[in-house]
Design a protein around this motif. Structure first.
Motif, PDB file in Angstrom:
ATOM      1  N   ARG A  63      26.687  52.296  -0.140  1.00  0.00           N
ATOM      2  CA  ARG A  63      26.628  50.833  -0.091  1.00  0.00           C
ATOM      3  C   ARG A  63      25.237  50.392  -0.507  1.00  0.00           C
ATOM      4  O   ARG A  63      24.254  50.691   0.175  1.00  0.00           O
ATOM      5  N   ILE A  64      25.160  49.718  -1.636  1.00  0.00           N
ATOM      6  CA  ILE A  64      23.872  49.267  -2.172  1.00  0.00           C
ATOM      7  C   ILE A  64      23.705  47.802  -1.804  1.00  0.00           C
ATOM      8  O   ILE A  64      24.554  46.974  -2.161  1.00  0.00           O
ATOM      9  N   LEU A  65      22.624  47.491  -1.098  1.00  0.00           N
ATOM     10  CA  LEU A  65      22.413  46.095  -0.712  1.00  0.00           C
ATOM     11  C   LEU A  65      22.013  45.284  -1.943  1.00  0.00           C
ATOM     12  O   LEU A  65      21.006  45.572  -2.595  1.00  0.00           O
ATOM     13  N   ASP A  66      22.799  44.271  -2.246  1.00  0.00           N
ATOM     14  CA  ASP A  66      22.544  43.432  -3.423  1.00  0.00           C
ATOM     15  C   ASP A  66      21.528  42.344  -3.037  1.00  0.00           C
ATOM     16  O   ASP A  66      21.877  41.180  -2.852  1.00  0.00           O
ATOM     17  N   ILE A 113      29.325  48.843  -3.987  1.00  0.00           N
ATOM     18  CA  ILE A 113      29.663  50.199  -3.553  1.00  0.00           C
ATOM     19  C   ILE A 113      29.769  51.080  -4.792  1.00  0.00           C
ATOM     20  O   ILE A 113      30.505  50.746  -5.737  1.00  0.00           O
ATOM     21  N   GLU A 130      20.615  44.171   7.461  1.00  0.00           N
ATOM     22  CA  GLU A 130      20.493  44.431   6.019  1.00  0.00           C
ATOM     23  C   GLU A 130      19.134  43.962   5.496  1.00  0.00           C
ATOM     24  O   GLU A 130      18.475  44.651   4.715  1.00  0.00           O
ATOM     25  N   THR A 138      32.905  45.752  -4.828  1.00  0.00           N
ATOM     26  CA  THR A 138      31.880  44.893  -4.243  1.00  0.00           C
ATOM     27  C   THR A 138      32.437  44.273  -2.971  1.00  0.00           C
ATOM     28  O   THR A 138      33.653  44.138  -2.814  1.00  0.00           O
ATOM     29  N   VAL A 177      24.209  37.793   4.188  1.00  0.00           N
ATOM     30  CA  VAL A 177      23.437  39.003   4.506  1.00  0.00           C
ATOM     31  C   VAL A 177      23.100  39.029   6.008  1.00  0.00           C
ATOM     32  O   VAL A 177      22.869  37.979   6.623  1.00  0.00           O
ATOM     33  N   ASN A 187      19.145  52.831  -2.010  1.00  0.00           N
ATOM     34  CA  ASN A 187      20.351  52.001  -2.058  1.00  0.00           C
ATOM     35  C   ASN A 187      20.076  50.512  -1.871  1.00  0.00           C
ATOM     36  O   ASN A 187      20.783  49.811  -1.133  1.00  0.00           O
ATOM     37  N   LEU A 188      19.016  50.074  -2.542  1.00  0.00           N
ATOM     38  CA  LEU A 188      18.690  48.644  -2.519  1.00  0.00           C
ATOM     39  C   LEU A 188      18.619  48.151  -3.955  1.00  0.00           C
ATOM     40  O   LEU A 188      17.940  48.764  -4.782  1.00  0.00           O
ATOM     41  N   CYS A 223      27.025  43.671  -0.504  1.00  0.00           N
ATOM     42  CA  CYS A 223      26.836  45.030  -1.048  1.00  0.00           C
ATOM     43  C   CYS A 223      27.656  45.328  -2.299  1.00  0.00           C
ATOM     44  O   CYS A 223      28.715  44.747  -2.533  1.00  0.00           O
TER      45      CYS A 223
END
Ligand code: PMP
Length: 421
Positions: A36-39, A30, A401, A24, A397, A379-380, A28
């Motif tokens: 890379r997943i946007l948290d 990973i 993003e 992490t 953020v 990836n969200l 994001c």
């Protein structure tokens, strides 16, 4: 992939496998493919400054050199003492004592027990708790009792206790909420009003104005009813101010905090209360003791993480970051105004919510899971509550993003409108 892990709020028959996260950082997560997943929901609303904030991580590492768990009766330790002093300093004035636990749910359980214990020890016991409809306070039996009932708790219904529910203060019909509260208070049985100030989180990110809280507090005071602010979600800047109660200039009698307390790094919770409530438990008679504990109460490493979180708030421009996030969210939301694909659009501080105009189906409809899959493919990390798409990103953020998240929401709404989702 066969795993023995049973995940929370997960229908494993429909969701047999999980995406594996290997690291992490920032806003994001990973995954094992390096994506890379946007948290965008801060991992269930806990991450405030960003994943693995260096100041907090270093404090954890340093604490590990010195401590592990230490029993918290008979003994105390520096991280818990420093943290309690720091919390009393930043919390609404008048909250003088801090009781530690480990999760949002337990912080609310503790609050309920404090309120009942206060009246019990004062010699005039009260047995009712008043709450707001659509509330959510956790998944233990006590907090489920206080929360809205529905499909989530059908199996446990026989064991849940009854509470007095106020109608949500809909604009123009606030008086109905106040009248109901007056009526419940008049029974003389209500020990406490438990509310999520400003935003009902899991109940659909429903927002109501601060003036409602001030009026409810006035009514509560007239009837000697305690006010418990469940700031598990709204605390630590989420609703725009450090605690949401500040916006109503209200001092609750009890305040529950968790999630952002450690910046999201480690599990910890605290229930703050007034001297009056603490003192009602002071007595030569041991029966008046506050009978609550858990093995990991005040874990020193988690407390050190929370002390570091306080330092981040003091030393870094956190309020400026929040202000800029609020502005960016406002700007993006404005582009959706008058957009008929959404039934309602709202914002409370760093939190935004858009209700997709789809036939009502509640939690059991597949709208939420379909939207989740749609966002996951992009990836969200966005987990809509039914048709309510909401964002609650970490304060670090970036505009780019956020743009990615809002562009995907726009795209999802278009897909839905075209019947393709
Ligand atoms: N209260 C509120 C307002 C919450 O939003 C939550 C969690 N979403 C809880 C209590 C329960 O916290 P936890 O999941 O840490 O037990």
């Amino acid at each position: 992939m066969n795993s023995p892990v049973w995940h929370p709020f997960t229908q494993h028959a429909l969701e047999p496998s999980m995406k594996r996260i290997v690291q992490t950082g920032g806003a994001c997560l990973i995954d094992e493919d390096g994506s890379r997943i946007l948290d965008a929901i801060s991992s269930w609303w806990v991450i405030t400054h960003g994943h693995r904030h260096p100041v907090i991580m270093r404090a954890i590492q340093a604490a590990c050199e010195t401590y592990d768990q230490i029993i918290f009766a008979e003994y105390t330790h520096e991280p818990a003492e420093t943290l309690a002093r720091g919390l009393v300093e930043v919390a609404p004035a008048g909250l003088t004592h801090v009781f530690y636990s480990d999760s949002g749910s337990t912080s609310v359980e503790v609050a309920l027990k404090m309120a009942l214990g206060f009246f019990h020890n004062s010699g005039a016991p009260r047995s009712r708790i008043c709450v707001m409809e659509d509330g959510y306070h956790g998944d233990t039996i006590g907090t489920m009792s206080a929360g809205e009932r529905g499909v989530f708790n059908a199996a446990y219904e026989p064991l849940l206790f009854g509470v007095d529910r106020l109608p949500f203060p809909v604009t123009g019909r606030e008086q109905a909420t106040f009248d109901a509260f007056e009526r419940f208070c008049a029974t003389g049985q209500v020990a406490a009003l438990l509310i999520e100030p400003l935003v009902l989180g899991a109940g659909g990110m429903r927002v109501y104005p601060a003036t409602i809280i001030s009026e409810l507090k006035r009514i509560a005071e007239r009837h000697d009813v305690l006010m418990i602010a469940d700031e598990v979600m709204t605390g630590w800047g989420r609703a725009g101010s450090l605690f949401a109660c500040e916006q109503a200039s209200v001092m609750p009698d009890i305040l529950c905090t968790s999630k952002g307390l450690t910046g999201g790094s480690l599990p910890l919770a605290a229930t703050l209360c007034t001297a009056e409530i603490f003192e009602a438990h002071l007595s030569a008679d041991r029966r008046r003791t506050f009978f609550h504990s858990s093995s990991y109460t005040a874990n020193p490493i988690a407390c050190a993480a929370a002390v570091a979180n306080l330092a981040v708030w003091k030393d870094e421009p956190v309020r400026e970051r929040i202000g800029s996030l609020v502005g960016m969210q406002q700007e993006r939301l404005a582009r959706f105004q008058e957009d008929l694909r959404f039934a309602s659009i709202r914002q409370a501080g760093t939190i935004t919510a858009l209700d997709l105009r789809v036939p009502a189906g509640g939690y059991l409809s597949d709208v939420g899971p379909r939207l989740r899959a749609f966002f996951r493919e992009r990836n969200l990390l966005i987990r809509p509550l039914g048709n309510v798409i909401y964002l609650m990103p970490p304060y670090c953020v970036t505009a780019a993003e956020l743009d990615r998240a809002y562009d995907a929401i726009d795209e999802a709404a278009a897909y839905f409108a075209a019947g393709r989702l």
